[in-house]
Design an enzyme around this catalytic site. Structure first.
Site, PDB file in Angstrom:
ATOM      1  N   CYS A 189       0.850  -1.186   0.000  1.00  0.00           N
ATOM      2  CA  CYS A 189       0.000   0.000   0.000  1.00  0.00           C
ATOM      3  C   CYS A 189       0.887   1.238   0.000  1.00  0.00           C
ATOM      4  O   CYS A 189       2.091   1.144   0.196  1.00  0.00           O
ATOM      5  CB  CYS A 189      -0.913   0.005   1.228  1.00  0.00           C
ATOM      6  SG  CYS A 189      -1.885  -1.500   1.417  1.00  0.00           S
ATOM      7  N   ARG A 239       1.194   1.036  -5.958  1.00  0.00           N
ATOM      8  CA  ARG A 239       1.396   0.173  -4.796  1.00  0.00           C
ATOM      9  C   ARG A 239       0.074  -0.324  -4.206  1.00  0.00           C
ATOM     10  O   ARG A 239       0.084  -1.134  -3.269  1.00  0.00           O
ATOM     11  CB  ARG A 239       2.176   0.932  -3.715  1.00  0.00           C
ATOM     12  CG  ARG A 239       3.588   1.305  -4.124  1.00  0.00           C
ATOM     13  CD  ARG A 239       4.270   2.103  -3.034  1.00  0.00           C
ATOM     14  NE  ARG A 239       4.507   1.303  -1.853  1.00  0.00           N
ATOM     15  CZ  ARG A 239       5.669   0.761  -1.512  1.00  0.00           C
ATOM     16  NH1 ARG A 239       6.712   0.925  -2.303  1.00  0.00           N
ATOM     17  NH2 ARG A 239       5.806   0.060  -0.425  1.00  0.00           N
ATOM     18  N   TRP A 244      -4.058  -1.748  -0.939  1.00  0.00           N
ATOM     19  CA  TRP A 244      -4.162  -3.062  -1.569  1.00  0.00           C
ATOM     20  C   TRP A 244      -4.605  -4.002  -0.466  1.00  0.00           C
ATOM     21  O   TRP A 244      -3.879  -4.251   0.488  1.00  0.00           O
ATOM     22  CB  TRP A 244      -2.814  -3.487  -2.150  1.00  0.00           C
ATOM     23  CG  TRP A 244      -2.845  -4.771  -2.907  1.00  0.00           C
ATOM     24  CD1 TRP A 244      -3.164  -4.952  -4.218  1.00  0.00           C
ATOM     25  CD2 TRP A 244      -2.509  -6.072  -2.392  1.00  0.00           C
ATOM     26  NE1 TRP A 244      -3.057  -6.279  -4.555  1.00  0.00           N
ATOM     27  CE2 TRP A 244      -2.668  -6.993  -3.453  1.00  0.00           C
ATOM     28  CE3 TRP A 244      -2.112  -6.542  -1.142  1.00  0.00           C
ATOM     29  CZ2 TRP A 244      -2.423  -8.355  -3.293  1.00  0.00           C
ATOM     30  CZ3 TRP A 244      -1.886  -7.897  -0.982  1.00  0.00           C
ATOM     31  CH2 TRP A 244      -2.027  -8.786  -2.049  1.00  0.00           C
ATOM     32  N   ASN A 278       0.774   0.127   6.397  1.00  0.00           N
ATOM     33  CA  ASN A 278       1.140  -0.920   5.440  1.00  0.00           C
ATOM     34  C   ASN A 278       1.654  -2.107   6.233  1.00  0.00           C
ATOM     35  O   ASN A 278       2.368  -1.937   7.227  1.00  0.00           O
ATOM     36  CB  ASN A 278       2.260  -0.449   4.506  1.00  0.00           C
ATOM     37  CG  ASN A 278       1.820   0.671   3.594  1.00  0.00           C
ATOM     38  OD1 ASN A 278       0.639   0.956   3.467  1.00  0.00           O
ATOM     39  ND2 ASN A 278       2.782   1.310   2.956  1.00  0.00           N
ATOM     40  N   GLY A 279       1.349  -3.308   5.776  1.00  0.00           N
ATOM     41  CA  GLY A 279       1.821  -4.498   6.469  1.00  0.00           C
ATOM     42  C   GLY A 279       0.671  -5.317   7.019  1.00  0.00           C
ATOM     43  O   GLY A 279      -0.498  -5.112   6.669  1.00  0.00           O
ATOM     44  N   GLU A 298       9.262 -15.977 -18.002  1.00  0.00           N
ATOM     45  CA  GLU A 298       9.010 -14.544 -17.859  1.00  0.00           C
ATOM     46  C   GLU A 298       7.958 -14.080 -18.865  1.00  0.00           C
ATOM     47  O   GLU A 298       7.109 -13.242 -18.542  1.00  0.00           O
ATOM     48  CB  GLU A 298      10.313 -13.768 -18.036  1.00  0.00           C
ATOM     49  CG  GLU A 298      10.166 -12.254 -18.092  1.00  0.00           C
ATOM     50  CD  GLU A 298       9.583 -11.632 -16.832  1.00  0.00           C
ATOM     51  OE1 GLU A 298       9.252 -10.433 -16.878  1.00  0.00           O
ATOM     52  OE2 GLU A 298       9.440 -12.333 -15.802  1.00  0.00           O
ATOM     53  N   LYS A 315       4.424 -12.262 -17.852  1.00  0.00           N
ATOM     54  CA  LYS A 315       3.980 -10.955 -18.350  1.00  0.00           C
ATOM     55  C   LYS A 315       2.575 -11.039 -18.925  1.00  0.00           C
ATOM     56  O   LYS A 315       1.735 -10.176 -18.678  1.00  0.00           O
ATOM     57  CB  LYS A 315       4.949 -10.434 -19.417  1.00  0.00           C
ATOM     58  CG  LYS A 315       6.221  -9.839 -18.880  1.00  0.00           C
ATOM     59  CD  LYS A 315       5.957  -8.559 -18.128  1.00  0.00           C
ATOM     60  CE  LYS A 315       7.020  -8.305 -17.099  1.00  0.00           C
ATOM     61  NZ  LYS A 315       6.980  -9.193 -15.934  1.00  0.00           N
ATOM     62  N   GLU A 331      -0.176 -11.629 -16.130  1.00  0.00           N
ATOM     63  CA  GLU A 331      -0.397 -10.603 -15.116  1.00  0.00           C
ATOM     64  C   GLU A 331      -1.016  -9.329 -15.655  1.00  0.00           C
ATOM     65  O   GLU A 331      -1.690  -8.618 -14.918  1.00  0.00           O
ATOM     66  CB  GLU A 331       0.891 -10.298 -14.341  1.00  0.00           C
ATOM     67  CG  GLU A 331       1.999  -9.625 -15.098  1.00  0.00           C
ATOM     68  CD  GLU A 331       3.255  -9.422 -14.252  1.00  0.00           C
ATOM     69  OE1 GLU A 331       3.156  -9.385 -13.018  1.00  0.00           O
ATOM     70  OE2 GLU A 331       4.348  -9.308 -14.839  1.00  0.00           O
ATOM     71  N   HIS A 359       6.073 -35.065 -22.357  1.00  0.00           N
ATOM     72  CA  HIS A 359       5.857 -35.756 -21.086  1.00  0.00           C
ATOM     73  C   HIS A 359       4.586 -35.285 -20.383  1.00  0.00           C
ATOM     74  O   HIS A 359       4.460 -35.454 -19.168  1.00  0.00           O
ATOM     75  CB  HIS A 359       7.067 -35.568 -20.172  1.00  0.00           C
ATOM     76  CG  HIS A 359       8.327 -36.161 -20.722  1.00  0.00           C
ATOM     77  ND1 HIS A 359       8.486 -37.520 -20.907  1.00  0.00           N
ATOM     78  CD2 HIS A 359       9.468 -35.574 -21.163  1.00  0.00           C
ATOM     79  CE1 HIS A 359       9.682 -37.747 -21.424  1.00  0.00           C
ATOM     80  NE2 HIS A 359      10.303 -36.578 -21.588  1.00  0.00           N
ATOM     81  N   LYS A 413       2.611  -3.251  -6.924  1.00  0.00           N
ATOM     82  CA  LYS A 413       4.072  -3.193  -7.000  1.00  0.00           C
ATOM     83  C   LYS A 413       4.666  -3.316  -5.607  1.00  0.00           C
ATOM     84  O   LYS A 413       4.038  -2.946  -4.614  1.00  0.00           O
ATOM     85  CB  LYS A 413       4.475  -1.841  -7.608  1.00  0.00           C
ATOM     86  CG  LYS A 413       5.917  -1.756  -8.067  1.00  0.00           C
ATOM     87  CD  LYS A 413       6.097  -2.408  -9.400  1.00  0.00           C
ATOM     88  CE  LYS A 413       7.445  -2.070 -10.029  1.00  0.00           C
ATOM     89  NZ  LYS A 413       7.656  -2.832 -11.251  1.00  0.00           N
TER      90      LYS A 413
END
Length: 606
Positions: free
Chosen positions: A2, A27, A72, A98-99, A481, A485, A488, A504, A601
């Protein structure tokens, strides 16, 4: 994950808080709020984006002291009530946080038994009631906060206001970043320097367990046991212009387009033409120490982990030292064996990723030697490790990492070159890698010129429900990667597999409805990769090939070519088209490219 902003000074706080929150919205963006002090606490908070908060703040919302937050969600669904700031019942204490407070349920039960009435589902509201209780008998707000936090178990970055002490704000940190900004007869605080650089470039980072009192004329820092600490301000290299879109439609496209310059910054001053080695004084390792390491273990989360896989491959190839990468979020929970002759490398763009920071702290506790690869100067991981490499990639605002990813891969190439030349990499091979690294910025620019062609490919496949990404050895982390991308930012289901593993199991998924993006460099595995393409096409699969040369027309429906570098460095270039592919697919689908759903982020919670 956040965003926190705080201001104390002679100006109206609300516009400053709103502007800072807009810069921190990457964030967290499910709700936002602020509070200012003016004959009591005046609060506005809303579910939604900062723009909606700005619309809800009246023109006459005066006060020279305030704190703000963009959220968030971790506790409680996004709504107006769960948005920060949170106040106690008397509306005396206001807190943004935050946390995660791990013992919130226990504290809530005790406070309710003592008469507190809770309005929200959040763990943060516990802090407001707890501080209000201690404030009744404390001589100052700092004493009230310090005593209240002794009952708290968990992570936090907080800013606290008291309606009865209108000239100060108290901030505290434990596992979640707080940065103080020093102005001219005004003070700021935030969870990220992005919120501060428009007003000041002089900053101080709080350590875990530290608190600070901010007043217009200065600040004081101290520990949780009231011991005074001394802090030296740092000058931030970035300014407000680095956080603008620069005329691009999205931050993500700007950051993809900036990679030629960001890679050049990562390389600047680090290549030696005399001994064909990389200058990395920040590693704090002499040649004897470097030669003593028998293994390298890389830890990171998400894209940092995939960059670490590229790094492990580079270190094994160039330095001939066994190396591997592992998710930091898993590392510390498996009770890892920490070996004295293993070098550990922690990777984090923000330098504040909680899982990675906790893994670093566990390694240090067990006597491990830890290096860091981070982008943010002065960040927690940068301060915890024994040495490392700063990326100098510049601020990355979009949630999806692009330029920090490529700069991290380049940093690993520098480390691998450095270690290789200290070991047994020949001067000729050293020269070859140095020349290859120097080519990267121009070659990235060549790839970016194909933007329109890549956009056409992305639009062709964007409507599919899922995509497969495959690659072998050097190409596999590139495929991982690429899948990351796409999923997300476009929300298209994407999975990555080693190309050799298709037969397999995953080959059962292949068909016209499941396109495959194949990473096919011109290396010693080219023929095997082309055989894999044949297997996919024989089953009706559609193939997008990312490589260096045109294959037989029957093997790929679409081909995106990239310039050839040295085989060890090719993965760095092969990632660029995948970034553009994901970006244009997301735009075609109408996604919020810079702020994808459910993500934020700088993940500073477990």
């Amino acid at each position: 994950m956040c965003g926190i902003v705080a201001y104390v000074g002679p100006k109206d706080a609300a516009p400053i808080l709103l502007e800072g929150l807009q810069r921190l919205e990457y964030r967290g963006y499910d709700s936002a709020g602020l509070v200012v002090s003016n004959k009591g606490l005046k609060v506005r908070k809303v579910k939604g984006r900062v723009a909606e908060l700005a619309a809800a703040v009246p023109a006459r919302f005066k006060g020279g002291l305030g704190i703000g937050h963009t959220r968030w969600a971790t506790h409680g669904v996004p709504n107006d009530v769960n948005a920060h700031p949170h106040l106690d019942n008397a509306e005396r204490i206001a807190v943004v946080h935050n946390g995660i407070i791990e013992n919130a349920d226990e504290l809530r039960a005790k406070l309710e038994a003592d008469g507190a009435v809770f309005a929200s589902e959040t763990d943060t509201e516990v802090l407001a009631h707890l501080i209000a209780r201690t404030a009744e008998e404390a001589e100052s707000l700092e004493e009230a906060v310090r005593k209240a936090l002794k009952s708290v178990v968990g992570t936090y970055g907080i800013a606290v206001m008291d309606a009865r002490r209108a000239g100060e704000i108290v901030v505290a940190r434990n596992g979640s970043p707080i940065v103080i900004g020093i102005g001219e007869k005004e003070m700021f605080a935030a969870s990220d320097v992005a919120a501060l650089v428009r007003y000041t470039r002089q900053v101080v980072h709080l350590e875990d367990g530290e608190l600070a009192v901010l007043q217009a004329d200065g600040f004081r820092t101290f520990t949780s046991d009231a011991r005074v600490t001394s802090k030296e301000p740092l000058t931030v290299d970035w300014d407000a212009g680095h956080y603008d879109t620069g005329g691009y439609e999205h931050y993500l496209l700007k950051e993809i387009s900036d990679q030629s310059e960001s890679v050049a910054r990562t390389l600047r001053g680090r290549l030696d033409d005399r001994f064909h080695i990389a200058h990395l004084g920040g590693l704090n390792l002499d040649p004897r120490e470097t030669r003593a390491f028998r293994r390298v273990k890389i830890i990171g989360c998400g894209s940092a982990y995939y960059a670490g896989q590229i790094g492990a491959q580079l270190i094994e190839e160039l330095a001939r030292i066994p190396a591997d990468a592992e998710p930091a979020s898993e590392f510390r929970y498996r009770s890892p064996v920490v070996e004295h002759d293993t070098l550990y490398v922690a990777v984090s763009q923000s330098g504040e990723t909680y899982d990675t920071l906790a893994a670093v702290q566990e390694l240090k506790r067990k006597g491990g030697r830890v290096l860091g690869i981070v982008n943010a100067v002065g960040s927690a991981i940068a301060r915890e490790v024994d040495g490392g490499v700063y990326l100098h990639a510049g601020p990355e605002v979009s949630v999806a990492s692009t330029k920090a990813f490529t700069s991290t891969a380049v940093a690993f190439a520098l480390i691998a070159l450095h270690f290789g030349r200290v070991h047994d990499l020949s001067p000729a091979d050293g020269r070859r890698i140095v020349e290859g690294l120097r080519k990267l910025p121009d070659q990235i620019q060549e790839i970016l010129k194909q933007n329109d062609a890549i956009e056409a490919v992305a639009q062709k496949y964007a409507s599919h429900a899922g995509m497969m990404f495959v690659g072998r050895v050097r190409g596999y982390p590139v495929a991982r990667e690429g899948a990351q991308k796409l999923k997300e930012i476009s929300y298209v289901h994407a999975e990555a597999y080693p190309a050799s593993e298709l037969k397999h199991g995953p080959l059962a998924l292949i068909g016209p409805e499941m396109p495959t993006v194949a990473i096919v460099p011109d290396d010693e595995l080219l023929d095997k990769n082309l055989t894999t393409l044949g297997e996919i096409r024989a089953r009706g699969g559609r193939v997008v090939m990312i490589g260096h040369s045109e294959p037989d027309a029957k093997l790929a429906e679409d081909v995106i070519l990239v310039p050839k570098n040295e085989v060890e460095l090719d993965p760095i270039l092969l990632t660029i088209p995948l970034q553009l592919l994901a970006y244009h697919a997301a735009v075609a689908l109408g996604r919020d490219v810079d702020k994808p759903r459910n993500l934020a982020k700088s993940v500073t919670v477990e």
